[in-house]
Design a protein around this motif. Structure first.
Motif, mmCIF file in Angstrom:
data_model
loop_
_atom_site.group_PDB
_atom_site.id
_atom_site.type_symbol
_atom_site.label_atom_id
_atom_site.label_comp_id
_atom_site.label_asym_id
_atom_site.label_seq_id
_atom_site.Cartn_x
_atom_site.Cartn_y
_atom_site.Cartn_z
ATOM 1 N N LYS A 140 -2.408 -34.200 8.166
ATOM 2 C CA LYS A 140 -2.402 -35.306 7.634
ATOM 3 C C LYS A 140 -1.418 -35.552 6.680
ATOM 4 O O LYS A 140 -0.700 -36.191 5.995
ATOM 5 C CB LYS A 140 -3.694 -35.699 6.952
ATOM 6 C CG LYS A 140 -4.511 -36.249 8.509
ATOM 7 C CD LYS A 140 -6.035 -36.015 8.301
ATOM 8 C CE LYS A 140 -7.184 -36.695 9.233
ATOM 9 N NZ LYS A 140 -8.199 -36.828 9.020
ATOM 10 N N VAL A 141 -0.444 -33.970 6.063
ATOM 11 C CA VAL A 141 -0.328 -34.509 5.132
ATOM 12 C C VAL A 141 1.376 -33.959 5.799
ATOM 13 O O VAL A 141 1.320 -32.701 5.868
ATOM 14 C CB VAL A 141 -0.747 -33.281 3.718
ATOM 15 C CG1 VAL A 141 0.448 -32.975 2.754
ATOM 16 C CG2 VAL A 141 -2.167 -33.488 4.023
ATOM 17 N N SER A 142 2.572 -34.600 5.639
ATOM 18 C CA SER A 142 3.782 -34.499 5.408
ATOM 19 C C SER A 142 4.700 -33.307 4.099
ATOM 20 O O SER A 142 4.690 -34.348 2.880
ATOM 21 C CB SER A 142 4.465 -34.924 6.173
ATOM 22 O OG SER A 142 5.900 -35.220 6.163
ATOM 23 N N GLU A 147 7.231 -34.957 -0.983
ATOM 24 C CA GLU A 147 8.143 -34.717 -2.339
ATOM 25 C C GLU A 147 8.700 -36.511 -1.943
ATOM 26 O O GLU A 147 9.475 -36.390 -3.555
ATOM 27 C CB GLU A 147 9.305 -33.917 -1.333
ATOM 28 C CG GLU A 147 9.109 -32.360 -1.277
ATOM 29 C CD GLU A 147 9.627 -31.585 -0.726
ATOM 30 O OE1 GLU A 147 11.017 -32.092 0.203
ATOM 31 O OE2 GLU A 147 9.953 -30.521 -0.645
ATOM 32 N N GLU A 148 8.986 -37.354 -0.785
ATOM 33 C CA GLU A 148 9.490 -38.277 -1.202
ATOM 34 C C GLU A 148 8.856 -39.055 -2.143
ATOM 35 O O GLU A 148 8.835 -40.240 -3.044
ATOM 36 C CB GLU A 148 9.357 -39.183 -0.082
ATOM 37 C CG GLU A 148 10.119 -40.806 -0.757
ATOM 38 C CD GLU A 148 10.445 -41.103 1.397
ATOM 39 O OE1 GLU A 148 10.547 -42.140 1.030
ATOM 40 O OE2 GLU A 148 10.118 -40.407 2.031
ATOM 41 N N ILE A 149 7.226 -39.012 -1.629
ATOM 42 C CA ILE A 149 6.545 -39.950 -2.984
ATOM 43 C C ILE A 149 6.522 -39.867 -4.347
ATOM 44 O O ILE A 149 6.238 -40.690 -5.660
ATOM 45 C CB ILE A 149 4.601 -39.768 -2.193
ATOM 46 C CG1 ILE A 149 4.315 -39.955 -1.331
ATOM 47 C CG2 ILE A 149 3.670 -40.003 -2.903
ATOM 48 C CD1 ILE A 149 3.444 -40.162 -0.310
ATOM 49 N N TYR A 150 6.210 -38.241 -4.669
ATOM 50 C CA TYR A 150 6.632 -37.311 -6.130
ATOM 51 C C TYR A 150 7.502 -38.356 -6.642
ATOM 52 O O TYR A 150 7.491 -38.823 -7.943
ATOM 53 C CB TYR A 150 6.606 -36.316 -5.335
ATOM 54 C CG TYR A 150 6.245 -34.850 -7.127
ATOM 55 C CD1 TYR A 150 5.751 -35.199 -7.929
ATOM 56 C CD2 TYR A 150 8.332 -34.893 -7.285
ATOM 57 C CE1 TYR A 150 5.257 -34.713 -9.185
ATOM 58 C CE2 TYR A 150 8.080 -34.017 -9.113
ATOM 59 C CZ TYR A 150 7.357 -34.430 -10.150
ATOM 60 O OH TYR A 150 7.683 -33.140 -10.809
ATOM 61 N N ASP A 151 8.891 -38.570 -6.168
ATOM 62 C CA ASP A 151 10.118 -38.352 -6.361
ATOM 63 C C ASP A 151 10.403 -39.951 -7.274
ATOM 64 O O ASP A 151 10.309 -40.525 -7.717
ATOM 65 C CB ASP A 151 11.076 -38.426 -5.443
ATOM 66 C CG ASP A 151 11.598 -37.487 -5.627
ATOM 67 O OD1 ASP A 151 11.456 -35.961 -6.290
ATOM 68 O OD2 ASP A 151 11.572 -36.544 -3.889
ATOM 69 N N ASN A 152 9.571 -40.334 -5.634
ATOM 70 C CA ASN A 152 9.597 -42.621 -5.725
ATOM 71 C C ASN A 152 8.273 -42.333 -7.078
ATOM 72 O O ASN A 152 8.615 -43.582 -8.623
ATOM 73 C CB ASN A 152 8.895 -42.655 -4.460
ATOM 74 C CG ASN A 152 9.556 -43.164 -3.607
ATOM 75 O OD1 ASN A 152 10.678 -42.801 -3.968
ATOM 76 N ND2 ASN A 152 8.822 -43.249 -1.926
ATOM 77 N N GLN A 153 7.051 -41.654 -7.453
ATOM 78 C CA GLN A 153 6.091 -42.217 -8.640
ATOM 79 C C GLN A 153 7.219 -41.188 -10.179
ATOM 80 O O GLN A 153 7.177 -41.845 -10.843
ATOM 81 C CB GLN A 153 5.091 -41.000 -8.455
ATOM 82 C CG GLN A 153 3.697 -41.457 -7.666
ATOM 83 C CD GLN A 153 2.721 -40.540 -7.639
ATOM 84 O OE1 GLN A 153 3.125 -39.425 -8.132
ATOM 85 N NE2 GLN A 153 2.021 -41.415 -6.925
#
Length: 239
Positions: A140-142, A147-153
């Motif tokens: 369930k974790v990609s 990494e994209e979520i971290y960059d967006n945050q």
């Protein structure tokens, strides 16, 4: 009616896979339960055989002791042949006891191996279920998406900081209060004189310089002192 039947049929098709999955799971649990029951039944059967062998060995031990007493009695009576026959029987009974003890040891060892195998199976099942659960959770974790979520945050945090800094700069803008400061200067100068204004500003700036005339400051009225203090507080807040 045909349309309703089609809808109902479609709903059944949609729910068939979960039902099939549940049936399969129940079947696996039933098979697992049967496997455990079979092993328990085997252990109980082995223990029953061990009790039979113990009784068998005890019976031959009793016969062996009886044959020894017979041999003693026959020897005492001078009947050598019967004494020898009794000794042969005693030896045969002792061999039977040894055989029974060997079979008992074998059965006890088998029980121990079965119990050890059951523990191994339980541990294997637990490890397999744990591995399947871990695999399902990790699926369930990609990593790219993470990494994209971290960059967006990180970008949103940077943007929020810029917005906050801009808003602070807009709120504390000294130019907006320039006219009011001039009015306060004029009002204070009209009441207490120019020396009071100079003295108030020096106090706000924290310098050790004194006003040109201490006598004028002493003559300053109480309302003028309050306005000087208000001016100092406002100027300090703006800084």
């Amino acid at each position: 009616l045909i349309q309703m039947g089609a809808c109902l049929g479609g709903g059944n098709q949609a729910t068939d896979p979960p039902r099939e999955k549940n049936r399969k799971k129940m079947k696996e649990q039933k098979n697992e339960k049967s496997r455990v029951d079979d092993s328990d039944k085997a252990i109980l059967d082995l223990k029953a055989r061990i009790r039979q062998i113990k009784n068998h060995a005890k019976k031959f031990e009793t016969k062996s002791a009886s044959s020894l007493e017979t041999a003693k009695r026959m020897k005492a009576q001078g009947d050598k042949s019967k004494a020898l026959m009794a000794l042969k029987l005693k030896k045969m009974y002792e061999k039977e006891v040894e055989k029974a003890n060997g079979m008992q040891f074998t059965l006890e060892e088998t029980i121990q191996k079965i119990e050890e195998a059951k523990i191994n199976v339980d541990v294997y099942d637990a490890l397999k279920k744990g591995d399947d659960c871990l695999k399902e959770l990790q699926s369930k974790v990609s990593l790219p998406e993470l990494e994209e979520i971290y960059d967006n945050q990180q970008e949103r945090n940077d943007l929020q900081k810029e917005i906050s800094d801009f808003m602070v700069q807009e709120v504390i803008n000294e130019d907006e209060f320039a006219d009011e400061l001039d009015e306060l200067d004029a009002e204070i100068a009209g009441i207490g004189g120019e020396e009071d204004v100079v003295q108030a500003r020096l106090e706000v700036e924290g310098t050790d310089m004194k006003a040109p005339s201490n006598q004028v400051a002493e003559k300053q009225s109480e309302p003028a002192r309050e306005k000087v203090a208000a001016f100092a507080q406002l100027n300090c807040w703006l800084r």
